[in-house]
Design a protein around this motif. Structure first.
Motif, PDB file in Angstrom:
ATOM      1  N   LEU A  42       6.579 -37.225  38.855  1.00 40.32           N
ATOM      2  CA  LEU A  42       6.265 -36.212  39.860  1.00 40.32           C
ATOM      3  C   LEU A  42       5.144 -35.298  39.381  1.00 40.32           C
ATOM      4  CD1 LEU A  42       6.912 -34.829  42.551  1.00 40.32           C
ATOM      5  CD2 LEU A  42       8.680 -33.532  41.354  1.00 40.32           C
ATOM      6  N   GLN A  43       5.087 -35.093  38.084  1.00 42.45           N
ATOM      7  CA  GLN A  43       4.042 -34.229  37.530  1.00 42.45           C
ATOM      8  C   GLN A  43       2.652 -34.700  37.945  1.00 42.45           C
ATOM      9  OE1 GLN A  43       4.446 -33.171  33.438  1.00 42.45           O
ATOM     10  NE2 GLN A  43       2.250 -33.055  33.142  1.00 42.45           N
ATOM     11  N   LEU A  44       2.473 -36.000  38.013  1.00 42.18           N
ATOM     12  CA  LEU A  44       1.163 -36.529  38.390  1.00 42.18           C
ATOM     13  C   LEU A  44       0.740 -36.077  39.779  1.00 42.18           C
ATOM     14  CD1 LEU A  44       1.481 -40.184  37.072  1.00 42.18           C
ATOM     15  CD2 LEU A  44       0.270 -38.270  36.007  1.00 42.18           C
ATOM     16  N   HIS A  45       1.696 -35.789  40.634  1.00 41.84           N
ATOM     17  CA  HIS A  45       1.376 -35.384  41.998  1.00 41.84           C
ATOM     18  C   HIS A  45       0.931 -33.929  42.077  1.00 41.84           C
ATOM     19  CE1 HIS A  45       2.603 -39.280  43.249  1.00 41.84           C
ATOM     20  NE2 HIS A  45       3.718 -39.125  42.589  1.00 41.84           N
ATOM     21  N   GLY A  46       1.151 -33.169  41.005  1.00 41.76           N
ATOM     22  CA  GLY A  46       0.651 -31.798  40.953  1.00 41.76           C
ATOM     23  C   GLY A  46      -0.796 -31.714  40.506  1.00 41.76           C
ATOM     24  N   GLU A  47      -1.277 -32.754  39.862  1.00 46.14           N
ATOM     25  CA  GLU A  47      -2.628 -32.716  39.310  1.00 46.14           C
ATOM     26  C   GLU A  47      -3.726 -32.560  40.365  1.00 46.14           C
ATOM     27  OE1 GLU A  47      -2.932 -35.974  36.550  1.00 46.14           O
ATOM     28  OE2 GLU A  47      -1.388 -35.096  35.258  1.00 46.14           O
ATOM     29  N   PRO A  48      -3.644 -33.225  41.529  1.00 48.97           N
ATOM     30  CA  PRO A  48      -4.678 -32.986  42.535  1.00 48.97           C
ATOM     31  C   PRO A  48      -4.690 -31.535  43.024  1.00 48.97           C
ATOM     32  CG  PRO A  48      -3.523 -35.017  43.044  1.00 48.97           C
ATOM     33  CD  PRO A  48      -2.765 -34.331  41.936  1.00 48.97           C
ATOM     34  N   TYR A  49      -3.511 -30.926  43.152  1.00 50.66           N
ATOM     35  CA  TYR A  49      -3.451 -29.520  43.530  1.00 50.66           C
ATOM     36  C   TYR A  49      -4.163 -28.666  42.477  1.00 50.66           C
ATOM     37  CZ  TYR A  49       0.232 -30.630  46.943  1.00 50.66           C
ATOM     38  OH  TYR A  49       0.955 -31.122  47.989  1.00 50.66           O
ATOM     39  N   PHE A  50      -3.844 -28.928  41.227  1.00 48.71           N
ATOM     40  CA  PHE A  50      -4.442 -28.169  40.133  1.00 48.71           C
ATOM     41  C   PHE A  50      -5.962 -28.325  40.155  1.00 48.71           C
ATOM     42  CE2 PHE A  50      -5.597 -27.079  35.812  1.00 48.71           C
ATOM     43  CZ  PHE A  50      -4.710 -26.063  35.495  1.00 48.71           C
ATOM     44  N   GLY A  51      -6.428 -29.540  40.333  1.00 49.57           N
ATOM     45  CA  GLY A  51      -7.856 -29.816  40.371  1.00 49.57           C
ATOM     46  C   GLY A  51      -8.577 -29.129  41.515  1.00 49.57           C
ATOM     47  N   GLN A  52      -7.839 -28.825  42.584  1.00 51.69           N
ATOM     48  CA  GLN A  52      -8.416 -28.149  43.743  1.00 51.69           C
ATOM     49  C   GLN A  52      -8.137 -26.644  43.710  1.00 51.69           C
ATOM     50  OE1 GLN A  52      -7.537 -30.112  47.489  1.00 51.69           O
ATOM     51  NE2 GLN A  52      -7.326 -32.050  46.412  1.00 51.69           N
ATOM     52  N   SER A  53      -7.696 -26.153  42.561  1.00 43.45           N
ATOM     53  CA  SER A  53      -7.372 -24.729  42.362  1.00 43.45           C
ATOM     54  C   SER A  53      -6.242 -24.244  43.264  1.00 43.45           C
ATOM     55  CB  SER A  53      -8.615 -23.846  42.553  1.00 43.45           C
ATOM     56  OG  SER A  53      -9.597 -24.202  41.602  1.00 43.45           O
ATOM     57  N   LEU A  54      -5.360 -25.142  43.670  1.00 44.33           N
ATOM     58  CA  LEU A  54      -4.164 -24.791  44.446  1.00 44.33           C
ATOM     59  C   LEU A  54      -2.999 -24.681  43.457  1.00 44.33           C
ATOM     60  CD1 LEU A  54      -4.813 -27.209  47.440  1.00 44.33           C
ATOM     61  CD2 LEU A  54      -5.124 -24.722  47.402  1.00 44.33           C
ATOM     62  N   PHE A  55      -3.064 -23.625  42.649  1.00 53.34           N
ATOM     63  CA  PHE A  55      -2.175 -23.514  41.501  1.00 53.34           C
ATOM     64  C   PHE A  55      -0.710 -23.293  41.877  1.00 53.34           C
ATOM     65  CE2 PHE A  55      -6.412 -22.119  39.970  1.00 53.34           C
ATOM     66  CZ  PHE A  55      -6.675 -23.254  39.215  1.00 53.34           C
ATOM     67  N   GLY A  56      -0.444 -22.652  42.999  1.00 51.12           N
ATOM     68  CA  GLY A  56       0.939 -22.476  43.438  1.00 51.12           C
ATOM     69  C   GLY A  56       1.608 -23.803  43.754  1.00 51.12           C
ATOM     70  N   GLN A  57       0.896 -24.665  44.477  1.00 49.10           N
ATOM     71  CA  GLN A  57       1.438 -25.983  44.807  1.00 49.10           C
ATOM     72  C   GLN A  57       1.578 -26.836  43.544  1.00 49.10           C
ATOM     73  OE1 GLN A  57      -0.934 -24.360  46.499  1.00 49.10           O
ATOM     74  NE2 GLN A  57      -0.960 -24.924  48.646  1.00 49.10           N
ATOM     75  N   ALA A  58       0.591 -26.749  42.660  1.00 48.61           N
ATOM     76  CA  ALA A  58       0.662 -27.503  41.404  1.00 48.61           C
ATOM     77  C   ALA A  58       1.865 -27.042  40.594  1.00 48.61           C
ATOM     78  CB  ALA A  58      -0.625 -27.330  40.604  1.00 48.61           C
ATOM     79  N   LEU A  59       2.052 -25.743  40.524  1.00 50.67           N
ATOM     80  CA  LEU A  59       3.170 -25.195  39.760  1.00 50.67           C
ATOM     81  C   LEU A  59       4.500 -25.693  40.304  1.00 50.67           C
ATOM     82  CD1 LEU A  59       4.228 -23.321  37.565  1.00 50.67           C
ATOM     83  CD2 LEU A  59       4.011 -21.428  39.191  1.00 50.67           C
ATOM     84  N   ASP A  60       4.626 -25.752  41.612  1.00 51.62           N
ATOM     85  CA  ASP A  60       5.859 -26.257  42.221  1.00 51.62           C
ATOM     86  C   ASP A  60       6.138 -27.692  41.770  1.00 51.62           C
ATOM     87  OD1 ASP A  60       8.120 -26.120  44.050  1.00 51.62           O
ATOM     88  OD2 ASP A  60       6.948 -27.433  45.356  1.00 51.62           O
TER      89      ASP A  60
END
Length: 93
Positions: A42-60
């Motif tokens: 599941l962690q891999l699915h947070g990486e696109p959020y992180f890359g797009q500076s959507l840190f709240g979604q990535a953190l979730d």
């Protein structure tokens, strides 16, 4: 991949993780290991959020990954990886 598509996939993956955890407690089928490995990613699915500076979604995603990995007794390197991802996302909020 579009963010709304990731949200739908992420929610489905989390539901599957909950079902798999329940199955594990009931001495799941031989296919359990294959699904368990997918769920821990599941962690891999947070990486696109992180890359797009959507840190709240990535953190979730990263927090859910950490929780799932801990509950499934994944190897310590995977748990550490999730902890580092959580810390990185938190530092950018």
């Amino acid at each position: 991949m579009r963010i709304d598509s990731l949200d739908v996939f992420d929610d489905a993956l989390l539901r599957a993780a909950c079902q798999l955890e329940a199955a594990a407690n009931a001495k799941a089928s031989p296919g359990w290991q294959r699904h368990r490995n997918r769920t821990s990613n599941l962690q891999l699915h947070g990486e696109p959020y992180f890359g797009q500076s959507l840190f709240g979604q990535a953190l979730d995603c990263f927090r859910r990954s950490l929780s799932i990995r801990q509950s499934l007794n994944r190897p310590e390197d995977q748990i550490t990886s999730s902890r580092l991802a959580v810390a990185a996302a938190e530092s950018r909020l």
